[in-house]
Design an enzyme around this catalytic site. Structure first.
Site, PDB file in Angstrom:
ATOM      1  N   ASP A  68      17.483 -10.724  10.000  1.00 29.70           N
ATOM      2  CA  ASP A  68      17.145 -10.786   8.580  1.00 29.70           C
ATOM      3  C   ASP A  68      15.723 -11.293   8.384  1.00 29.70           C
ATOM      4  O   ASP A  68      14.997 -10.820   7.502  1.00 29.70           O
ATOM      5  CB  ASP A  68      18.124 -11.709   7.845  1.00 29.70           C
ATOM      6  N   ALA A  69      15.349 -12.286   9.200  1.00 21.21           N
ATOM      7  CA  ALA A  69      14.005 -12.857   9.063  1.00 21.21           C
ATOM      8  C   ALA A  69      12.929 -11.813   9.369  1.00 21.21           C
ATOM      9  O   ALA A  69      11.920 -11.712   8.662  1.00 21.21           O
ATOM     10  CB  ALA A  69      13.852 -14.064   9.988  1.00 21.21           C
ATOM     11  N   ASP A 110      12.803  -9.313   6.446  1.00 27.34           N
ATOM     12  CA  ASP A 110      12.104  -9.878   5.289  1.00 27.34           C
ATOM     13  C   ASP A 110      10.597  -9.925   5.520  1.00 27.34           C
ATOM     14  O   ASP A 110       9.805  -9.677   4.597  1.00 27.34           O
ATOM     15  CB  ASP A 110      12.635 -11.282   4.986  1.00 27.34           C
ATOM     16  N   LEU A 113      18.079  -7.542  -4.596  1.00 23.32           N
ATOM     17  CA  LEU A 113      17.530  -8.784  -5.140  1.00 23.32           C
ATOM     18  C   LEU A 113      16.171  -9.054  -4.516  1.00 23.32           C
ATOM     19  O   LEU A 113      15.955  -8.787  -3.329  1.00 23.32           O
ATOM     20  CB  LEU A 113      18.454  -9.975  -4.838  1.00 23.32           C
ATOM     21  N   LYS A 144      24.795 -17.037  -1.338  1.00 23.34           N
ATOM     22  CA  LYS A 144      24.610 -15.603  -1.072  1.00 23.34           C
ATOM     23  C   LYS A 144      25.458 -15.242   0.150  1.00 23.34           C
ATOM     24  O   LYS A 144      25.099 -15.557   1.280  1.00 23.34           O
ATOM     25  CB  LYS A 144      23.140 -15.284  -0.821  1.00 23.34           C
ATOM     26  N   ARG A 163      27.981   0.006  -1.936  1.00 26.22           N
ATOM     27  CA  ARG A 163      26.708   0.139  -2.642  1.00 26.22           C
ATOM     28  C   ARG A 163      25.968   1.418  -2.266  1.00 26.22           C
ATOM     29  O   ARG A 163      25.383   2.078  -3.114  1.00 26.22           O
ATOM     30  CB  ARG A 163      25.805  -1.073  -2.363  1.00 26.22           C
ATOM     31  N   GLU A 220      31.377  -9.283  -2.961  1.00 26.42           N
ATOM     32  CA  GLU A 220      31.083  -9.153  -1.535  1.00 26.42           C
ATOM     33  C   GLU A 220      32.371  -9.216  -0.718  1.00 26.42           C
ATOM     34  O   GLU A 220      33.188 -10.126  -0.893  1.00 26.42           O
ATOM     35  CB  GLU A 220      30.145 -10.287  -1.101  1.00 26.42           C
ATOM     36  N   CYS A 260      26.758   1.641  36.851  1.00 27.65           N
ATOM     37  CA  CYS A 260      27.203   1.678  38.242  1.00 27.65           C
ATOM     38  C   CYS A 260      27.944   2.984  38.499  1.00 27.65           C
ATOM     39  O   CYS A 260      28.775   3.411  37.696  1.00 27.65           O
ATOM     40  CB  CYS A 260      28.115   0.484  38.521  1.00 27.65           C
TER      41      CYS A 260
END
Length: 739
Positions: free
Chosen positions: A34-35, A38, A84, A119, A140, A175, A438
């Site tokens: 996520d980081a 973003d 968002l 969240k 969504r 959610e 293998c």
């Protein structure tokens, strides 16, 4: 940065973010953290702000989610499901409050209240109620069009089928998620049954909700928090907080940490409070969402292209820690896949002590992704490195970065083994495969153990009293080396009952029960036997399709023997095709694919009976060339075939029930689309097949009948244009009534 550089970077970011959206929203298999996501989105926004005239038509700033998948009918949202905006620190939250005041013309002294709620890290879902009855549930998707998952949503206990006192039309949004405890229990069950382990609760929840068979969803412990709404026939309340309270009064689960905050300081304080509780909540959250409380002011503020002006997500910092990579171990799985695992100096990440991390494959270690593009700025991973570890509920944490400044002198690039560490057989990486495997097959002890675990799993032979732990013990002691050995335990060791009952954890009763459970499985349906063999690419559905087609173990084996030369010709054609494609690209010309394939296959001089058997195999609905080649290879491998033959000698294989030939749908091709309310899609498919019909996934000129439930989309239009007979669910049930 020049304009040319900016345009090039925007194009690169658009591609990276589109792939990330597809992986996260549609495939339920995130490729970046996520980081990282973003950060890419923030960089895109900054460049667009500097060069607004370079904004692309496919700009990530204009996208919400990703296009829906192909397995479900599509649903157009009456009110778009928005994304968002993000805040990454307190200053961003203050800017959010300031921008709202500026838009509304309010000074800093005017009181503005907000709601603040966790969240949830799950999958967004929209529930449509008409006259108090749940009529539709949709994911969504891309915000405008989602997937119809109504049958699956009905299986979730937190989602009421009926509500009292609601507006005539009410779309509740929230959610779907899975708790940590339920996630751990699910993965334990998956492992015991030889199934796929989920990476984290979010993936498990998304994958469970998006099952084509609602019975699978029903067996998964999904939960639902309501936090918003879409289309309404009348307002719910005057404020956000009152609306949430009303949703709770209607019977929906709402998050107990939702608070009304009187001002900016209260918002930040509640954020800190939720962050402090994060590790003990029992489910994953990745931030706090702030929403302007006054719904009238929300309406005045409205929306940007993809986000509301009146809400923002205050994200938590990624859970990261630095530690030393002590070793890289290679584990060997059931299909021979060599999987690298990082052994770390233990470190606490997000309240959990971490000592292992996944390294995925050799490309990941080398600093490349599956497409050959750089990850971690191209930094490879070496033993002795200081690595940054992160986790977000993952089964095994992951490595985010490497500190090159702390790399020890003499640290060498990791050499991925080209021989299996368990048996010494060559480990090869096929064209287009990210994994090295293998080639030892049955002689590889690691593969043997994993195959045996799969063989006794619930979807395969399901032998009571013989689970993964017992398989490991018996294999280590030399009692079981291959599946046939299981059925020789009584004769081999059973005057040997004494040996078994004297083992730790065993007694006379448990040993006797095990032998009886094994004997009970000497009669086995053909589909279960095929699945139990653990052949690569052959899952439960493929095994069932093969059993329905061949109907007999010996007939299938004979057909595969006949088809072998054609299968080898197909593989040779695949290799030649790839070589031609690469050569054509290097020479700047168009590849001559069809000519190349035809020439290679002609050169193989495949006998007509082999070509016919191969065409028959890959023509089975749901099989295709990839699975066909895997199946052919398994039966042509001398050691594996001998093991199959030894096993089958102990079994009575039960053919599938013969489909009815005198039903009104016998011999017809049927397609199901839309929501089915009186049966699951799997039940409908099984019933149709039992009546002699062939169930297809798409509409074509060969389709005889379309069964369309609510939410039917393009398939219904196609059927109508082709003049194909169409029935609703009640019509279908009436047609097959009494059969």
């Amino acid at each position: 940065m020049t304009e040319a550089e900016a345009a090039q970077e925007l194009a690169r970011l658009a591609g990276l973010l589109a792939q990330a959206n597809l992986a996260y929203h549609t495939l339920d298999a995130p490729e970046i953290s996520d980081a990282d996501y973003d950060a890419l989105k923030q960089r895109n926004a900054e460049i667009e702000a500097r060069f607004p005239h370079l904004k692309r038509p496919d700009s990530p700033s204009e996208q919400v989610g990703a296009r829906p998948g192909e397995g479900f009918s599509k649903v157009s949202h009456a009110v778009r499901m928005m994304s968002l905006g993000n805040a990454f620190d307190d200053a961003d939250v203050a800017d959010f409050d300031r921008s709202i005041r500026k838009y509304l013309g309010l000074d800093v002294e005017t009181a503005l209240a907000y709601t603040a709620e966790p969240k949830i890290d799950g999958l967004s879902l929209s529930l449509r109620y008409e006259q108090g009855v749940l009529v539709q549930a949709a994911t969504r998707g891309d915000g405008e069009v989602g997937e119809n998952v109504t049958a699956n949503a009905r299986t979730i206990a937190d989602i009421p089928a009926r509500i009292e006192g609601a507006p005539e039309v009410l779309e509740v949004r929230g959610e779907v998620y899975m708790s940590h405890a339920d996630f751990a229990a699910l993965n334990t069950r998956q492992e015991a049954e030889g199934g796929k382990l989920f990476a984290n609760p979010r993936n498990a929840a998304a994958g469970s909700l998006r099952q084509l068979d609602a019975a699978i969803t029903r067996a998964r412990p999904l939960r639902f928090f309501a936090y918003s709404w879409g289309e309404l026939s009348e307002p719910l309340a005057e404020t956000q907080m009152q609306a949430i309270e009303r949703l709770a009064g209607l019977g929906f689960q709402t998050n107990p940490l939702t608070r009304r905050c009187a001002d900016l300081d209260a918002m930040i304080a509640h954020y800190r409070d939720i962050e402090a509780q994060r590790a003990t909540l029992g489910y994953d959250i990745d931030g706090v969402v702030y929403k302007l409380d006054d719904l009238g002011l929300q309406a005045r503020l409205g929306f940007r292209s993809t986000t509301p002006r009146w809400a923002i997500a205050h994200k938590f910092p990624a859970e990261l820690a630095w530690t030393r990579l002590e070793a890289i171990d290679i584990q060997v799985g059931r299909t021979g896949a060599l999987s690298p695992v990082a052994r770390l100096t233990p470190v606490t990440v997000g309240g959990v002590v971490v000592s292992n991390a996944t390294l995925h494959n050799e490309d990941y270690i080398a600093g490349r992704d599956s497409r050959g593009q750089e990850i971690r700025d191209g930094k490879d991973i070496r033993v002795g490195d200081w690595v940054q570890v992160y986790r977000a509920g993952d089964v095994i944490p992951k490595i985010a970065d490497v500190d090159l400044n702390k790399r020890p002198e003499g640290a060498n690039p990791f050499e991925f083994p080209e021989q299996c560490p368990e048996c010494g057989s060559p480990a090869i990486r096929e064209e287009g495969d990210a994994v090295r495997r293998c080639t030892g097959g049955v002689i590889c002890p690691a593969q043997a153990v994993e195959k045996l675990k799969h063989f006794v799993s619930r979807a395969a032979f399901d032998i009571e009293g013989l689970g993964a732990k017992q398989v490991e013990q018996f294999h280590a002691d030399g009692w079981i080396r291959e599946p046939a050995d299981i059925f020789e335990l009584r004769s081999r060791y059973g005057e040997g009952l004494q040996q078994l009952k004297n083992r730790e954890g065993w007694g006379e009763k448990s040993a006797t029960n095990l032998f009886q459970a094994i004997d009970d499985k000497r009669r086995i349906p053909l589909a279960r036997l095929i699945f139990a063999l653990g052949i690569r690419h052959v899952g439960e559905v493929g095994a069932k399709d093969l059993s329905l087609h061949y109907r007999d173990w010996d007939a299938m084996a004979a057909a595969l023997d006949t088809a072998r030369l054609a299968a080898l010709a197909h593989r040779a054609a695949d290799t030649a095709e790839e070589q031609e494609r690469q050569q054509a690209q290097a020479e700047g010309r168009r590849a001559r694919i069809s000519d190349t394939r035809a020439a290679v296959i002609a050169a193989q001089e495949v006998p007509p009976e082999a070509a016919a058997a191969w065409a028959d195999l890959i023509g089975v609905d749901g099989i295709g060339a990839t699975l066909g080649l895997s199946l052919s290879d398994a039966f042509a491998n001398g050691d594996e075939r001998a093991a199959f033959d030894r096993l089958s000698a102990h079994l009575t294989v039960i053919p599938p029930d013969a489909p009815a030939r005198d039903s009104p749908v016998a011999g017809k091709t049927v397609v199901f689309t839309g929501s089915l309310e009186k049966m699951t899609r799997a039940e409908a498919k099984a019933r149709a097949e039992a009546l002699g019909a062939k169930v297809a996934g798409s509409v074509s000129k060969k389709t005889d009948l379309l069964v369309a439930g609510p939410g039917a989309g393009s398939k219904l239009k196609t059927a109508e244009s082709l003049g194909i007979e169409t029935l609703d669910e009640d019509g279908w049930l009436k047609l097959i009534e009494g059969l």
